[in-house]
Motif scaffolding. Structure first.
Motif, PDB file in Angstrom:
ATOM      1  N   UNK A  32      16.413  -2.957 -14.148  1.00 30.89           N
ATOM      2  CA  UNK A  32      15.090  -2.219 -14.395  1.00 30.89           C
ATOM      3  C   UNK A  32      14.365  -3.819 -13.635  1.00 30.89           C
ATOM      4  N   UNK A  33      15.110  -4.902 -13.949  1.00 29.25           N
ATOM      5  CA  UNK A  33      13.592  -5.741 -13.443  1.00 29.25           C
ATOM      6  C   UNK A  33      13.956  -5.743 -12.755  1.00 29.25           C
ATOM      7  N   UNK A  34      14.271  -5.995 -11.511  1.00 31.23           N
ATOM      8  CA  UNK A  34      14.407  -5.599  -9.655  1.00 31.23           C
ATOM      9  C   UNK A  34      13.558  -4.319  -9.908  1.00 31.23           C
ATOM     10  N   UNK A  35      13.755  -3.256 -10.118  1.00 30.85           N
ATOM     11  CA  UNK A  35      12.890  -1.680 -10.330  1.00 30.85           C
ATOM     12  C   UNK A  35      10.993  -2.306 -10.332  1.00 30.85           C
ATOM     13  N   UNK A  36      11.190  -2.787 -11.024  1.00 32.73           N
ATOM     14  CA  UNK A  36       9.622  -3.018 -11.639  1.00 32.73           C
ATOM     15  C   UNK A  36       9.385  -4.232 -10.697  1.00 32.73           C
ATOM     16  N   UNK A  37       9.998  -5.137 -10.758  1.00 31.13           N
ATOM     17  CA  UNK A  37       9.894  -5.851  -8.806  1.00 31.13           C
ATOM     18  C   UNK A  37       9.037  -5.728  -7.676  1.00 31.13           C
ATOM     19  N   UNK A  38      10.585  -4.601  -7.292  1.00 30.27           N
ATOM     20  CA  UNK A  38       9.883  -3.352  -6.500  1.00 30.27           C
ATOM     21  C   UNK A  38       9.090  -2.357  -6.456  1.00 30.27           C
ATOM     22  N   UNK A  39       8.688  -1.776  -6.940  1.00 27.50           N
ATOM     23  CA  UNK A  39       7.612  -1.691  -7.502  1.00 27.50           C
ATOM     24  C   UNK A  39       6.208  -2.282  -7.344  1.00 27.50           C
ATOM     25  N   UNK A  40       5.895  -3.460  -7.874  1.00 28.05           N
ATOM     26  CA  UNK A  40       4.879  -4.779  -8.213  1.00 28.05           C
ATOM     27  C   UNK A  40       4.688  -4.596  -6.738  1.00 28.05           C
ATOM     28  N   UNK A  41       5.672  -4.984  -6.023  1.00 32.61           N
ATOM     29  CA  UNK A  41       5.164  -5.633  -4.714  1.00 32.61           C
ATOM     30  C   UNK A  41       5.325  -4.556  -4.093  1.00 32.61           C
ATOM     31  N   UNK A  43       2.934  -1.876  -4.814  1.00 31.15           N
ATOM     32  CA  UNK A  43       1.529  -2.625  -4.979  1.00 31.15           C
ATOM     33  C   UNK A  43       0.999  -3.082  -4.428  1.00 31.15           C
ATOM     34  N   UNK A  44       1.297  -3.757  -4.265  1.00 32.50           N
ATOM     35  CA  UNK A  44       0.874  -5.157  -3.346  1.00 32.50           C
ATOM     36  C   UNK A  44       0.869  -4.844  -2.254  1.00 32.50           C
ATOM     37  N   UNK A  45       2.103  -4.738  -1.307  1.00 30.93           N
ATOM     38  CA  UNK A  45       1.364  -4.480   0.008  1.00 30.93           C
ATOM     39  C   UNK A  45       0.411  -3.316  -0.135  1.00 30.93           C
ATOM     40  N   UNK A  46       1.084  -2.375  -0.752  1.00 26.65           N
ATOM     41  CA  UNK A  46       0.002  -1.101  -0.207  1.00 26.65           C
ATOM     42  C   UNK A  46      -2.059  -1.915  -0.729  1.00 26.65           C
ATOM     43  N   UNK A  47      -2.462  -2.564  -1.509  1.00 29.41           N
ATOM     44  CA  UNK A  47      -3.139  -3.294  -1.683  1.00 29.41           C
ATOM     45  C   UNK A  47      -3.787  -4.416  -1.063  1.00 29.41           C
ATOM     46  N   UNK A  48      -2.765  -4.352  -0.082  1.00 29.71           N
ATOM     47  CA  UNK A  48      -3.605  -5.387   1.435  1.00 29.71           C
ATOM     48  C   UNK A  48      -2.974  -7.511   0.649  1.00 29.71           C
ATOM     49  N   UNK A  49      -2.683  -7.303  -0.424  1.00 28.46           N
ATOM     50  CA  UNK A  49      -3.066  -8.500  -0.730  1.00 28.46           C
ATOM     51  C   UNK A  49      -1.247  -9.212  -0.525  1.00 28.46           C
ATOM     52  N   UNK A  50       0.133  -8.351   0.009  1.00 24.42           N
ATOM     53  CA  UNK A  50       1.131  -9.238   0.303  1.00 24.42           C
ATOM     54  C   UNK A  50       0.531  -9.627   1.136  1.00 24.42           C
ATOM     55  N   UNK A  51       1.410 -11.602   0.800  1.00 26.17           N
ATOM     56  CA  UNK A  51       1.445 -12.332   1.506  1.00 26.17           C
ATOM     57  C   UNK A  51       2.783 -12.844   2.375  1.00 26.17           C
ATOM     58  N   UNK A  52       3.009 -13.553   3.138  1.00 27.03           N
ATOM     59  CA  UNK A  52       3.760 -12.691   4.196  1.00 27.03           C
ATOM     60  C   UNK A  52       4.003 -14.443   4.661  1.00 27.03           C
ATOM     61  N   UNK A  53       4.873 -15.246   4.473  1.00 27.91           N
ATOM     62  CA  UNK A  53       4.828 -16.320   4.685  1.00 27.91           C
ATOM     63  C   UNK A  53       5.712 -16.407   6.531  1.00 27.91           C
TER      64      UNK A  53
END
Length: 166
Positions: A32-41, A43-53
């Motif tokens: 469930x923690x992994x699932x929550x992390x995936x949903x949060x990730x 959401x960040x991608x959708x908002x354009x806030x995902x940081x790629x390194x």
């Protein structure tokens, strides 16, 4: 929750059973923690806030390592994974974590939707100044009428009900 309540109300049985219940609770909490992390990730991608390194590196090594690790899991389910990685790839700039996640998602989908086929292929090769990563299975496929919708948020083809994923 059932296992937690069983333990909470003193109906866990033997010490061995209680230990198994604790293992199940721990495993499900991690899932469930992994699932929550995936949903949060997502959401960040959708908002354009995902940081790629991005860094220059060996894409083949990253893809190969990811496939090797997941192929062991797939083998336990009866899958055979064929890997064809071009030996002459130039160094490219990429995010290793992003590539690993993408390849894992594609392999997971291949396993979920492969039907009775148990053959999966992973290819990496140069084409027209770009590097192509392909994961191929021989499963149910995506109907042509739905192929343009697969990049819509949370879209799932009609024939895939009950398969899970995001």
């Amino acid at each position: 929750r059932l296992y937690r309540e069983t333990l909470l109300y003193g109906r866990g049985g033997s010490v061995e059973e209680q230990g198994r219940y604790c293992e199940i609770i721990t495993r499900e909490c991690e899932r469930l923690s992994q699932l929550v992390d995936r949903v949060r990730e997502a959401s960040r991608i959708e908002r354009g806030q995902k940081q790629y390194h991005l860094s220059e590196g060996d894409l083949a090594a990253t893809v190969s390592g990811t496939v090797e690790a997941y192929a062991k899991y797939l083998a336990r389910q009866g899958f055979s994974v064929e890997t064809k990685l071009s030996p002459a790839l130039p160094p490219v700039r990429f995010d290793p974590d992003g590539i690993t996640e993408a390849v894992l998602n594609l392999l997971d989908n291949a396993a979920k939707y492969s039907g009775t086929s148990r053959d999966v292929s992973v290819r990496l090769y140069p084409r027209g100044g770009q590097i192509v990563v392909e994961v191929e299975d021989h499963g149910i496929g995506i109907p042509g009428s739905e192929s343009k919708k697969i990049f819509e948020q949370f879209y799932r083809a009609r024939e895939t009900s009950g398969k899970g994923g995001y």
